[in-house]
Write a protein that holds these residues in place. Structure first.
Motif, mmCIF file in Angstrom:
data_model
loop_
_atom_site.group_PDB
_atom_site.id
_atom_site.type_symbol
_atom_site.label_atom_id
_atom_site.label_comp_id
_atom_site.label_asym_id
_atom_site.label_seq_id
_atom_site.Cartn_x
_atom_site.Cartn_y
_atom_site.Cartn_z
ATOM 1 N N UNK A 1 -12.487 -5.196 16.725
ATOM 2 C CA UNK A 1 -12.186 -6.097 15.614
ATOM 3 C C UNK A 1 -11.594 -5.336 14.436
ATOM 4 N N UNK A 2 -12.167 -4.188 14.121
ATOM 5 C CA UNK A 2 -11.669 -3.398 12.991
ATOM 6 C C UNK A 2 -10.234 -2.937 13.245
ATOM 7 N N UNK A 3 -9.962 -2.484 14.465
ATOM 8 C CA UNK A 3 -8.630 -1.975 14.792
ATOM 9 C C UNK A 3 -7.582 -3.077 14.804
ATOM 10 N N UNK A 4 -7.941 -4.228 15.404
ATOM 11 C CA UNK A 4 -6.953 -5.274 15.633
ATOM 12 C C UNK A 4 -6.703 -6.129 14.397
ATOM 13 N N UNK A 5 -7.771 -6.513 13.694
ATOM 14 C CA UNK A 5 -7.586 -7.413 12.557
ATOM 15 C C UNK A 5 -8.155 -6.882 11.244
ATOM 16 N N UNK A 6 -9.136 -5.981 11.303
ATOM 17 C CA UNK A 6 -9.758 -5.484 10.079
ATOM 18 C C UNK A 6 -8.814 -4.649 9.238
ATOM 19 N N UNK A 7 -8.205 -3.642 9.868
ATOM 20 C CA UNK A 7 -7.261 -2.786 9.144
ATOM 21 C C UNK A 7 -6.057 -3.578 8.647
ATOM 22 N N UNK A 8 -5.412 -4.432 9.495
ATOM 23 C CA UNK A 8 -4.309 -5.263 8.976
ATOM 24 C C UNK A 8 -4.731 -6.160 7.815
ATOM 25 N N UNK A 9 -5.967 -6.666 7.841
ATOM 26 C CA UNK A 9 -6.436 -7.512 6.749
ATOM 27 C C UNK A 9 -6.510 -6.732 5.445
ATOM 28 N N UNK A 10 -7.044 -5.516 5.506
ATOM 29 C CA UNK A 10 -7.122 -4.687 4.301
ATOM 30 C C UNK A 10 -5.723 -4.388 3.777
ATOM 31 N N UNK A 11 -4.826 -4.034 4.689
ATOM 32 C CA UNK A 11 -3.457 -3.711 4.271
ATOM 33 C C UNK A 11 -2.762 -4.940 3.695
ATOM 34 N N UNK A 12 -3.051 -6.118 4.259
ATOM 35 C CA UNK A 12 -2.434 -7.342 3.737
ATOM 36 C C UNK A 12 -2.886 -7.635 2.323
ATOM 37 N N UNK A 13 -4.035 -7.101 1.932
ATOM 38 C CA UNK A 13 -4.481 -7.248 0.540
ATOM 39 C C UNK A 13 -3.792 -6.225 -0.363
ATOM 40 N N UNK A 14 -3.529 -5.048 0.176
ATOM 41 C CA UNK A 14 -2.915 -3.983 -0.623
ATOM 42 C C UNK A 14 -1.454 -4.293 -0.924
#
Length: 505
Positions: A441-454
């Motif tokens: 979950x962290x690899x597939x959607x967690x990291x992209x979610x954080x980046x989408x906020x940045x």
């Protein structure tokens, strides 16, 4: 990347601010150790910006304070003839052509050809001869002129920033014709005053116009320095853009070196090495920025110290993360972690536990961070309960681009190592299904979610500094080992210069 937007101003600001010859600043021997930022502007950019010099020259003529011109001369039969030109103003100003030339290790030479202007005012004259009573007459006058300007701009350093010296300024007159009111006065009178005032008028015009050009050059230089300093500052975090060495003026480009040290409260940023070499930049684009990876690393440290590296996820966003796939394993894990509590009564907190480490490689910018994750549920009518706590080391490679005035961050490969793992549903830690699911979950959607906020946060920050006002064409963000190159072409938004001149003059 944040630095990339600051450029795009005109000859009398970027050319005057970013590049100069040291007059009052002292630097150590070359190569200079503290060089975090390098800016290179090529000849096509200088030619483009030079098109805006017409606006500056027109402002210089309009704002020049022409003094009254007085004189006196003894004439046969007439005795003494005194005259004065007052209320001198400029009308109908136009410029035919402007050219710029970069003189290697010398100065920026700007040639303005065929400046036509009409000067209007009042001519007062009188006689005090033996046969005449003292009589004074006043007539309106116009002076038609055609002038060439040669401005040699020397750039000097004072207190680690640029000041511009444009006093090496020459006016060549092709035409200077005096017209008295409707040409009704006798021809001898017109010829008399033309001869009297022509030389004096040329001196006054040269002095006042060149002084005004020099003043505008310094005003614009200070304006752009302040603009650049504001662009690389956000609240308590800022970059030291003072000069690290003498700039280079070549036939095809100008290049300046800046310290680029991060300044934050008591945080002291120091580095003693720079991998920059002039050969790292080419001359095919209009504008280049070279950034040391040390700057990115120090900015991340300052952001950590300023407690900016934290994120809270709730509601639909949290649901989207944990329901990335509808499988039996997913449903089981979600039920175990959240204990049947609604996502609307759950909160996930993500924060950096230590300074992120940033390195730049050909494949992208590598971010290594030690991250804490905490999930708590708030069952109605019950005390809050922490159901999951993790500490993990995450390494992710990111490629950056600037597209349609938005910063785009694209994550590539990522690696996750759990350091601490506590789950209320599995106190023993023997159920690997939870950990495996979370890692995916962290690899597939967690990291992209954080980046989408940045992404929008950084875009908004850059736009708040005015980056969106500039027309940037085909920007490229290129990563190499130890540094980033931002290269771009641009067109100049003419209204920015006009707005500036109207506000400041």
């Amino acid at each position: 990347m944040l630095w990339a937007g600051r450029m795009g101003l005109r000859t009398f600001d970027i050319l005057l601010v970013l590049f100069h010859a040291s007059a009052a600043c002292e630097f150590g021997p070359f190569p200079y150790s503290v060089t975090g930022i390098v800016c290179r502007m090529t000849k096509p950019a200088a030619l483009l910006l030079n098109q805006e010099t017409a606006q500056v020259i027109q402002a210089a003529f309009r704002n020049a304070k022409f003094p009254n011109i007085t004189g006196e001369r003894s004439m046969r039969l007439l005795g003494k003839v005194a005259y004065g030109l007052t209320n001198i103003q400029v009308n109908d100003l136009s410029i035919e052509q402007s050219e710029v030339e970069l003189k290697q290790d010398d100065a920026i030479h700007i040639t303005i050809k065929n400046v036509t202007a009409v000067f209007k005012g009042t001519l007062t004259y009188g006689y005090a001869g033996a046969w005449f009573l003292q009589l004074f007459h006043s007539v309106d006058f116009e002076i038609e002129s055609s002038i060439d300007l040669q401005i040699n701009i020397k750039l000097m350093c004072q207190k680690d920033q640029v000041t511009a010296d444009a006093l090496d300024c020459y006016l060549g007159f092709h035409k200077l014709t005096l017209h008295l009111q409707g040409d009704k006065e006798p021809g001898w009178l017109k010829q008399l005053f033309t001869d009297f005032i022509s030389f004096t008028l040329k001196l006054v015009l040269k002095r006042e116009v060149c002084n005004e050009i020099n003043f505008l050059a310094q005003v614009l230089a200070n304006f752009v320095h302040d603009l650049a300093a504001n662009f690389v500052q956000d609240e308590d975090i800022r970059l030291d853009i003072s000069l690290a060495s003498d700039p280079l003026i070549k036939a095809n480009y100008l290049e300046s070196h800046h310290k680029g040290l991060v300044l934050y409260k008591n945080y002291s940023d120091v580095f003693n090495d720079s991998v920059f070499s002039p050969s790292l930049l080419t001359e095919s684009r209009m504008l280049y920025f070279w950034l040391s990876e040390h700057i990115l690393n120090s900015l991340a440290s300052a952001a950590f110290l300023d407690k900016r590296l934290g994120l809270t996820i709730t509601g639909e966003k949290l649901q989207a993360l944990f329901e990335m796939e509808d499988t039996e394993v997913q449903r089981k894990v979600v039920q175990m972690i959240f204990q049947g509590t609604s996502y609307n009564h759950s909160v996930a907190k993500v924060w950096s536990l230590a300074h992120p480490q940033i390195s730049v490689q050909p494949e992208g910018t590598v971010v290594k961070s030690f991250v804490g994750v905490e999930i708590s549920i708030f069952p109605p009518g019950e005390e809050p309960l922490m159901v999951l706590y993790m500490e993990k080391e995450i390494t992710v490679t990111i490629q950056a681009a600037y597209v349609e005035k938005n910063l785009i961050l694209h994550p590539l490969d990522s690696r996750i190592k759990f350091k601490v793992f506590k789950c209320a549903a599995d106190p023993s830690g023997n159920d690997l299904s939870i950990r495996n699911f979370l890692q995916t979950m962290i690899s597939v959607v967690g990291i992209p979610e954080v980046i989408s906020r940045i992404e929008p946060a950084l875009t908004s920050l850059m736009n708040s500094k005015g980056l969106h006002l500039f027309e940037i064409r085909n920007p490229e963000i290129i990563t190499r080992k130890g540094y980033v190159i931002v290269q771009l072409d641009f067109s100049f938004p003419n209204h920015l210069l006009l707005d500036f001149l109207e506000k400041r003059l």
